[in-house]
Design an enzyme around this catalytic site. Structure first.
Site, short mmCIF file in Angstrom:
data_model
loop_
_atom_site.label_atom_id
_atom_site.label_comp_id
_atom_site.label_asym_id
_atom_site.label_seq_id
_atom_site.Cartn_x
_atom_site.Cartn_y
_atom_site.Cartn_z
N SER A 1 14.09 -42.53 -10.12
CA SER A 1 12.92 -41.68 -9.94
C SER A 1 12.73 -41.51 -8.44
O SER A 1 12.56 -42.50 -7.72
CB SER A 1 11.68 -42.32 -10.56
OG SER A 1 10.57 -41.48 -10.36
N ARG B 1 -3.66 -1.55 -6.42
CA ARG B 1 -2.92 -2.81 -6.27
C ARG B 1 -3.29 -3.72 -7.43
O ARG B 1 -4.30 -3.50 -8.10
CB ARG B 1 -3.26 -3.47 -4.94
CG ARG B 1 -4.73 -3.74 -4.78
CD ARG B 1 -5.02 -4.36 -3.44
NE ARG B 1 -6.44 -4.28 -3.15
CZ ARG B 1 -7.00 -4.68 -2.04
NH1 ARG B 1 -6.26 -5.19 -1.08
NH2 ARG B 1 -8.28 -4.59 -1.85
N CYS C 1 8.46 -38.75 -8.78
CA CYS C 1 7.08 -39.15 -9.01
C CYS C 1 6.24 -39.12 -7.75
O CYS C 1 5.13 -39.63 -7.72
CB CYS C 1 7.02 -40.51 -9.70
SG CYS C 1 7.76 -41.83 -8.73
N LYS D 1 0.83 -1.20 0.00
CA LYS D 1 0.00 0.00 0.00
C LYS D 1 0.87 1.26 0.00
O LYS D 1 0.69 2.16 -0.83
CB LYS D 1 -0.91 -0.02 1.23
CG LYS D 1 -1.99 1.04 1.20
CD LYS D 1 -2.72 1.12 2.54
CE LYS D 1 -3.29 -0.19 2.99
NZ LYS D 1 -4.68 -0.41 2.65
N TYR E 1 12.82 -34.57 -15.16
CA TYR E 1 11.37 -34.41 -15.27
C TYR E 1 10.69 -34.56 -13.92
O TYR E 1 11.28 -35.09 -12.98
CB TYR E 1 10.78 -35.43 -16.26
CG TYR E 1 10.82 -36.86 -15.78
CD1 TYR E 1 9.80 -37.39 -14.98
CD2 TYR E 1 11.89 -37.69 -16.11
CE1 TYR E 1 9.84 -38.70 -14.54
CE2 TYR E 1 11.94 -39.01 -15.66
CZ TYR E 1 10.92 -39.50 -14.87
OH TYR E 1 10.96 -40.78 -14.41
N ARG F 1 -3.49 2.91 8.65
CA ARG F 1 -3.77 1.58 8.07
C ARG F 1 -2.50 0.74 8.03
O ARG F 1 -1.41 1.25 7.90
CB ARG F 1 -4.26 1.72 6.62
CG ARG F 1 -5.50 2.50 6.43
CD ARG F 1 -5.75 2.62 4.93
NE ARG F 1 -6.62 3.74 4.62
CZ ARG F 1 -7.90 3.62 4.29
NH1 ARG F 1 -8.46 2.44 4.24
NH2 ARG F 1 -8.61 4.68 4.02
N GLY G 1 -8.30 -8.02 5.08
CA GLY G 1 -9.14 -8.05 6.28
C GLY G 1 -8.47 -8.61 7.52
O GLY G 1 -9.11 -8.81 8.53
N HIS H 1 -16.51 -11.02 1.88
CA HIS H 1 -15.35 -11.78 2.35
C HIS H 1 -15.29 -13.16 1.71
O HIS H 1 -14.27 -13.58 1.17
CB HIS H 1 -15.42 -11.90 3.88
CG HIS H 1 -14.29 -12.67 4.48
ND1 HIS H 1 -14.38 -14.02 4.75
CD2 HIS H 1 -13.04 -12.29 4.81
CE1 HIS H 1 -13.24 -14.42 5.25
NE2 HIS H 1 -12.40 -13.40 5.30
N MET I 1 -5.75 -7.35 9.24
CA MET I 1 -5.20 -6.44 10.24
C MET I 1 -6.06 -5.19 10.36
O MET I 1 -7.02 -5.02 9.63
CB MET I 1 -3.76 -6.16 9.91
CG MET I 1 -2.93 -7.40 10.17
SD MET I 1 -1.21 -7.15 9.96
CE MET I 1 -1.19 -6.31 8.45
#
Ligand code: PEP
Ligand code: MG
Length: 891
Positions: free
Chosen positions: A776, A352, A843, A26, A863, A96, A105, A468, A107
């Protein structure tokens, strides 16, 4: 510029967007907007380092901070031509929180600070509106008492309610200045009663009280839970921004609202948002009044009669349209902008990166490439792989019957079924014992985060698209139907009612978050496809990534899904899963419970045709892509017969009695089946099992080759810890392969390799690699054995470890880089030292977890292999890993 306090306002700022870590999202964006010349009320930001200092020093501040704040405040006074505490022209500020990562929501915030018994009169005179001034003061008292002084806001709500009843008012808007004055006296009475002191009148005392409370809120239990769930480090801290107040509640030409630079639900490149005339920001969030559209087009599309901002305050609208364009071009991303109009004058309070649905995220990223705002690599970076989940999971089958209970808003897309629960504790308890649940609430609040996190989907009967529940569910990628006002919920009786129908706790419902529908029972779903923007983005992804992505699959259906989602082979086929079918499991049990080799071979003979057929199907579907088949690795307890019927069934197949079967099953029972007679240990004790499996693999391969297809089987030996286990069994496989190739006169290229899933195998990887052609990593067992943490039992106590922050992220979900990861690195290093071209994959479940994928790329694996539905997630994660760190999208 000071060390702790950064100023902004009047077209200049000390910091900018690059200082996000220090100023919070912010604060950094406010500074950036000032430098862009946008109309931002002046203010200053106390850095996140002050928060860290505050936490470390028993809520104490760094030396000199007070003087710095006083100087910064003076600067605001000069710009605003008002003075803090001045009875004639009082400066009012908001205080803030704003961390580096958004924690919506979580803090605290205090508005209208600086009002007291004197300045309220100054504000009334200056604004010519006593009602506005007294209303602002009572809001401040209420908020401050709640956040800073710890007096529950319920006490104030009660006083307000009583007064309204007394006077016969229905709405807050009916209260005039005199009413608020009476209530203010009552509020001050509440504070005296609870704290034995008066409400602080000194604005400086008010300011430091609020700053301390906001820094303190970083450590409140809600915020701590949120950070754990989102992996936000404790030591990031929050910044605190103090900013001059501007008022959207100064009459019919004042307003407050939210503007998205593109539609956050569809991604369409059109300004989108809501505003409220004569209101303060909290009124929009509270959902008491119905917000109005920004544009005429949007108003017409929604079919409402309430006029749009374009019509009500046209000058400010034109300016807002300009500002949102500037912001989007500057940030090169969709922005979520909060604004206030004070008597036709536009002020920007925050910008934002806007939260968006997955579809919108894809469209925006692809569109922005076409618009030349970003390149393909940036587009790939912008997609949160975890969020893709919502697109990849089944949607409701359009053909299926549905029994609609009611409708609400399509707050977050996707379809889900589950058993109804009515609170967070029940949701967590039911899920812990393996149920899938839908959380149904009147409306949700930050206290419900835990339940929302474990639920398959969320239904609320109150609240809107920006409630919310809606915002959090979209963020979590869960289906949500919000504001389903056709339904009634009684959280005490644990019932959901639709007309005269009653749904009770534990009853199954289905929700469609894209259509906003709530249905009774489980509605069948269908598989989604990769098309349009998604397909375009995935093509870029594949150009960027270097890590291969395979799938874990046993059935033809899984293999087809895997291919459709872009898998480049099968990385794990768990052969024991091929026997879950009731027709087959009896032979599997027969084999396990056989007493002699002859009995065992008898059972294997019955299993062989099934295996051959299954392998052939996989080979055909994968058509030349590698298929890794793991030889049997059954923790025996998963397959032993339990019920009397099962005993009789196996006894018949074996030609013996049920009592005999019971006895044999009892003999096979193990205290620690996960560490028992499983994996290659089974192959060592009963070589005929692996022999028959190998035969099935090569006979299937030969048959498919005969049809003219290419086949690349990779035979994998599980749970090796001693090199000899591997060499003995690999030799057996080679022998069978040679036999079958000779019998069928077919050449089959194949590999034999091993799973590395025990710490000893990592340590001896160099020895094993002398004979193994590939590795693997089985990170499920490796995690289990590295921690000594049972895969089957950890669920019951890991939650406590999570709550206490000892193990913040479940190591079976996201790889433990420090420990298990170190074993992986060691295995890779030792294996490749002996065989530099050793092919290495992974895997375990971690193959589909984006953070883990990043680690595997880093560790030099070839992989990852994951469940078919997670293949696109792994592909994006792999591309992002190749690009380096993904950007933090949210402010
Ligand atoms: C593993 O242990 O990571 C693995 C893939 O094998 P399984 O989950 O079948 O034990
Ligand atoms: Mg394993």
């Amino acid at each position: 510029m000071s060390d702790w306090v950064y100023n902004f306002g009047d077209g200049a700022a000390d910091g900018g967007v690059e200082m996000r870590a220090l100023l919070g999202g912010k604060g950094a964006n406010l500074a950036e907007m000032c430098k862009l010349g946008l109309p931002v009320p002046p203010g200053f930001t106390l850095t996140t380092e002050v928060c860290t200092h505050f936490a470390k020093h028993g809520k104490g501040y760094p030396d000199g901070l007070e003087a710095e704040v006083a100087r910064a405040l003076k600067r605001i006074e000069e710009i605003m031509e008002t003075r803090f505490g001045d009875p004639e022209r009082p400066l009012l500020v908001s205080v803030r929180s704003g961390g580096r990562a958004s924690m919506p929501g979580m803090m605290d915030t205090v508005l209208n600070l600086g009002l007291n018994d004197e300045t309220v009169e100054g504000l009334a005179r200056g604004s010519g509106d006593a009602r506005f001034a007294t209303d602002s003061y009572r809001r401040f008292v209420q908020m401050y008492a709640d956040v800073v002084l710890g007096v529950d806001h319920g006490h104030f709500e009660d006083r307000l309610q009583w007064h309204k009843e007394d006077k016969g008012y229905a709405l807050d808007t009916e209260l005039g200045a005199d009413d608020w004055r009476i209530l203010l006296a009552a509020y001050e009475g509440v504070i005296r009663e609870h704290l034995g002191r008066d409400f602080p009148q000194d604005p400086n005392e008010q300011l430091w009280g609020a700053i301390g409370a906001v820094f303190g809120s970083w450590m409140n239990p809600r915020a701590i839970t949120y950070r754990k769930l989102h992996g936000i480090p404790e030591d990031w801290g929050t910044a605190v921004t103090v900013q001059a107040m501007v008022f959207g509640n100064m009459g019919p030409e004042s307003a407050t609202g939210v503007c998205f630079t593109r539609n956050p639900a569809t991604g369409e490149s059109k300004m989108y948002g809501e505003f409220l005339v004569n209101a303060q920001g909290e009124d929009v969030v509270a959902g008491i009044r119905t917000p109005q559209s920004l544009t005429i087009a949007e108003r017409e599309a929604s079919g409402t009669k309430l006029p749009s901002m374009e019509e009500v305050i046209p000058e400010a609208f034109v300016e807002l349209a300009k500002v949102q364009g500037t912001l989007e071009n500057h940030y090169r991303d969709m922005q979520d902008v909060e604004f206030t109009i004070e008597r036709t004058r536009l002020w920007i309070l925050q910008t934002r990166g806007g939260k968006r649905t997955t579809n919108a995220a894809l469209k925006i990223a692809v569109d922005m490439v076409a618009e030349g705002l970003i390149d393909e690599r940036e587009a790939v970076r912008r997609i949160d792989p975890a969020q893709l989940d919502q697109l990849l999971h089944p949607m409701l089958d359009p053909e299926a019957d549905r029994d609609i209970l009611g409708h609400g808003l399509p707050a977050s897309p996707g379809a889900a079924s589950g058993k109804v629960v009515f609170n967070t504790e029940d949701a967590e308890a039911w899920v812990a014992r393996g149920e899938r649940v839908i959380l149904v609430r009147e409306e949700t609040s930050p206290e419900d985060i835990g339940g929302m996190y474990v639920a398959e989907g969320i239904v609320t009967v109150r609240g809107g698209m920006t409630s919310h529940a809606a915002v959090v569910a979209r963020g979590m990628g869960k289906p949500c139907v919000a504001g389903a006002s056709e339904l009634g919920v009684d959280t005490k009786a644990k019932t959901l009612t639709a007309g005269d129908r009653v749904v009770r706790e534990g009853d199954r419902i289905t929700i469609d978050g894209a259509a906003g529908a709530v249905m009774l029972g489980a509605v069948p779903t269908i598989r989604p496809e990769v098309t349009g923007d998604f397909a375009k983005l995935m093509a870029w992804v594949d150009e960027i990534r270097t890590l291969g992505v395979r799938a874990n699959a046993e059935t033809p259906e899984d293999a087809l899904t895997a291919l459709e989602f872009g898998a480049e082979g099968i990385g794990l086929s768990r052969t024991e899963h091929m026997f879950f079918d009731p027709e087959r499991i009896v032979h599997m049990r027969e084999m396990i419970l056989a007493d002699t080799e002859a009995e065992r071979r008898g059972a294997l003979g019955k299993l062989l045709p099934y295996q051959r057929q299954d392998f052939a199907a996989l080979f055909e579907i994968m058509d030349g892509l590698p298929v890794t088949i793991r030889l049997l690795d059954p923790p025996l307890h998963e397959f032993l017969p339990h019920t009397a019927d099962e005993m009789v069934e196996v006894a018949t197949a074996l030609g013996t009695t049920a009592d005999e079967v019971r006895l044999r099953a009892l003999r096979l029972r193990e205290a620690n089946p996960m560490l028992g007679h499983r994996g290659c240990r089974l192959g060592i004790t009963y070589p005929e099992i692996y022999e028959v499996q190998a035969r099935a693999i090569f006979e299937a391969a030969a048959a498919v080759v005969a049809k003219g297809q290419k086949v690349v089987p990779e035979v994998m030996i599980p749970l090796v810890s001693v090199t000899a286990e591997y060499t003995i069994l690999a030799e057996l496989v080679d022998t069978v392969a040679a036999e079958v190739m000779k019998e069928t006169a077919t050449e089959i290229p194949y590999l034999v390799g091993t799973m590395i899933e025990l710490p000893r195998a990592c340590l001896l990887a160099g020895e094993i690699a002398k004979s193994a052609q590939f590795f693997s990593f089985g990170t499920n067992d490796l995690t289990q054995t590295a921690y000594g943490l049972s895969r089957d039992d950890s669920g019951s106590f890991l939650a406590a470890y999570h709550d206490k922050g000892i193990i913040p992220i479940d190591p079976f979900v996201s790889i433990d880089v420090e420990g298990v990861g170190e074993l992986v690195r060691l295995g890779v290093k030792r294996g490749r030292a002996v065989r530099p071209d050793l092919k290495i994959g992974i895997c375990g479940e971690h193959g589909g977890d984006p953070a883990s994928v990043r680690f595997f790329q880093d560790a030099g694996l070839d992989y990852v292999s994951c469940s078919p539905f997670r293949v696109p997630i792994a592909r994006i994660a792999a591309a992002q890993a190749a690009l380096g760190e993904a950007v933090e999208i949210d402010a």
